[in-house]
Write a protein that holds these residues in place. Structure first.
Motif, short mmCIF file in Angstrom:
data_model
loop_
_atom_site.label_atom_id
_atom_site.label_comp_id
_atom_site.label_asym_id
_atom_site.label_seq_id
_atom_site.Cartn_x
_atom_site.Cartn_y
_atom_site.Cartn_z
N GLN A 125 33.62 39.69 44.82
CA GLN A 125 33.35 38.84 45.97
C GLN A 125 31.90 38.34 45.91
O GLN A 125 30.98 39.14 45.70
CB GLN A 125 33.56 39.61 47.27
CG GLN A 125 34.98 40.12 47.47
CD GLN A 125 35.90 39.07 48.06
OE1 GLN A 125 35.60 38.47 49.08
NE2 GLN A 125 37.03 38.86 47.42
N LEU A 149 32.45 28.20 43.02
CA LEU A 149 33.51 27.44 43.66
C LEU A 149 34.01 26.32 42.75
O LEU A 149 33.34 25.93 41.78
CB LEU A 149 33.01 26.87 44.98
CG LEU A 149 32.44 27.89 45.97
CD1 LEU A 149 31.88 27.19 47.19
CD2 LEU A 149 33.52 28.89 46.38
N VAL A 169 33.54 34.98 48.89
CA VAL A 169 34.52 34.19 48.15
C VAL A 169 34.69 34.78 46.76
O VAL A 169 33.81 35.47 46.25
CB VAL A 169 34.08 32.71 48.05
CG1 VAL A 169 33.89 32.11 49.43
CG2 VAL A 169 32.80 32.57 47.23
N GLN A 170 35.80 34.48 46.14
CA GLN A 170 36.00 34.88 44.76
C GLN A 170 35.86 33.66 43.86
O GLN A 170 35.98 32.53 44.31
CB GLN A 170 37.37 35.52 44.57
CG GLN A 170 38.55 34.59 44.76
CD GLN A 170 39.87 35.33 44.60
OE1 GLN A 170 40.20 36.21 45.36
NE2 GLN A 170 40.62 34.95 43.60
N THR A 173 37.46 29.77 44.00
CA THR A 173 37.89 29.33 45.33
C THR A 173 37.56 27.85 45.50
O THR A 173 36.44 27.43 45.21
CB THR A 173 37.19 30.14 46.42
OG1 THR A 173 37.52 31.52 46.27
CG2 THR A 173 37.60 29.66 47.81
N GLU A 177 38.51 24.81 50.66
CA GLU A 177 39.01 25.99 51.37
C GLU A 177 37.91 26.62 52.21
O GLU A 177 38.17 27.10 53.33
CB GLU A 177 39.56 27.00 50.37
CG GLU A 177 40.14 28.26 51.00
CD GLU A 177 40.70 29.21 49.98
OE1 GLU A 177 40.36 30.42 50.04
OE2 GLU A 177 41.49 28.75 49.12
N ILE A 178 36.67 26.61 51.73
CA ILE A 178 35.56 27.16 52.50
C ILE A 178 35.32 26.32 53.74
O ILE A 178 35.09 26.84 54.84
CB ILE A 178 34.29 27.25 51.65
CG1 ILE A 178 34.56 28.05 50.36
CG2 ILE A 178 33.17 27.90 52.45
CD1 ILE A 178 35.11 29.43 50.60
N ARG A 181 37.88 27.17 56.24
CA ARG A 181 37.61 28.46 56.87
C ARG A 181 36.52 28.34 57.93
O ARG A 181 36.62 28.93 59.01
CB ARG A 181 37.19 29.48 55.80
CG ARG A 181 38.34 30.02 54.98
CD ARG A 181 37.85 30.86 53.82
NE ARG A 181 37.03 31.99 54.25
CZ ARG A 181 36.44 32.83 53.40
NH1 ARG A 181 36.56 32.64 52.09
NH2 ARG A 181 35.72 33.84 53.86
#
Length: 344
Positions: A125, A149, A169-170, A173, A177-178, A181
């Motif tokens: 992460q 990312l 985040v992984q 990602t 998507e961030i 979120r």
């Protein structure tokens, strides 16, 4: 002379049969013992310390199957034998549970430890931090600069629609998507705070609350001050006074980028800047930043004061006043601090 009856058995053939059965039993026991010790050895290999001597990061791409993953683990030095790892996965019926992602395996992690991490998706992460008060354009730049990312951002999100926080985040990602979120987290925060807001606030909508929260966010970086700063603006709105907020003017000039100098008198007098809250009463046309949770909470439940003014106190905070005369004295003190600092 005696004659042996044909039905009578030969004692020698019985002994041969017993010996044969005994030999077969020995073979069976030997095979069972060999199988037992072999199986015990295999089981011990599953939990034995692995070959890695340090933390080893391995990336499992999407779409890889068991054979590819096992070979990758052997190649990267986290398992000693890909075939044994495949056997463990097969016995556990876990071949469909292996998750793609970036994994950091500790030194000497056993095959079973590795399998459990991959089954549970314990991926690496990475924290990405967005400070309170950043504009949406600034947040997009942070996302674009990240090498963890992926994907493009097609357009800058609306100002004030993102909740600044630290997000884990992984690798891989999508940037979009961030953003989703951050918007979802703000929606969830508003849904929790809005029903418990104070009575008789001088605004009616969530959008107006976010506008005011963005101004509070830009006016002070001290969390304890935000309810009182919010109270100043709420009190001024109730009285129909202009907000007189410098950050709103700066937003109208630069879109929220640092001005790099003081605000000029001509900019204070500029009536073409819709964010000029010295000239226009009420809220500006939109947020000037993305406020954090504390600023939003402060606007929805401001401090119970009659303050109408505040100015810097020289220590990083502000001093507040209920009357213009008090405020003028506070401003004079601040000007003296500025002159002393300039002299030094």
């Amino acid at each position: 002379m005696s004659v042996r009856h044909p039905s009578m058995s030969d004692p020698r053939s019985g002994r041969v049969l017993v010996a044969l059965l005994g030999f077969l039993l020995v073979l069976i026991l030997a095979a069972a013992g060999t199988a037992f010790f072999a199986w015990s050895w295999v089981q011990s290999q599953f939990v034995a310390p692995g070959p890695a001597v340090e933390v080893t990061v391995v990336v499992i791409p999407r779409g890889e199957g068991l054979i590819q993953i096992a070979n990758r683990f052997e190649r990267e030095g986290v398992v000693s034998d890909a075939r044994l790892f495949r056997l463990l996965v097969t016995l556990e019926e876990a071949d469909r549970d292996l998750r793609a992602g970036e994994y950091a395996f500790p030194p000497e992690a056993s095959m079973r430890d590795i399998l459990e991490r991959v089954r549970e998706g314990v991926v690496v992460q990475y924290p990405i931090t967005f400070a309170e008060g950043l504009t949406s354009a600034m947040i997009v730049r942070i996302l674009e600069a990240s090498d963890v990312l992926t994907g493009e951002i097609s357009e800058t999100p609306p100002e004030g629609s993102l909740l600044p926080e630290t997000y884990l985040v992984q690798r891989g990602t999508p940037r979009s998507e961030i953003i989703a979120r951050m918007q979802s987290d703000q929606d969830a925060l508003i849904a929790r705070l809005w029903p418990n807001r104070a009575d008789d606030l001088p605004f009616d909508t969530v959008e107006e609350a976010i506008i005011l929260a963005s101004i509070v966010e830009k006016e002070t970086g001290i969390a304890e001050e935000r309810p009182r700063v919010a109270a100043v603006f709420v009190n001024r709105l109730r009285r129909g006074m202009s907000l007189d907020s410098d950050p709103t003017i700066i937003y109208g000039i630069t879109g929220g980028e640092p001005l790099g100098r003081g605000i000029r008198r001509s900019e204070l007098d500029n009536t073409n800047n819709p964010y000029n809250t010295y000239h226009f009463a009420g809220l500006p046309p939109g947020p000037i930043a993305n406020p954090g949770p504390d600023a939003i909470a402060a606007v929805l439940n401001p401090a119970d004061t009659r303050d109408l003014f505040f100015v810097a106190d020289g220590t990083g905070g502000h001093v507040f006043a209920e009357t213009y005369a008090q405020h003028q004295r506070n401003v004079a003190n601040w000007r003296r601090v500025e002159r002393e600092r300039g002299g030094r």
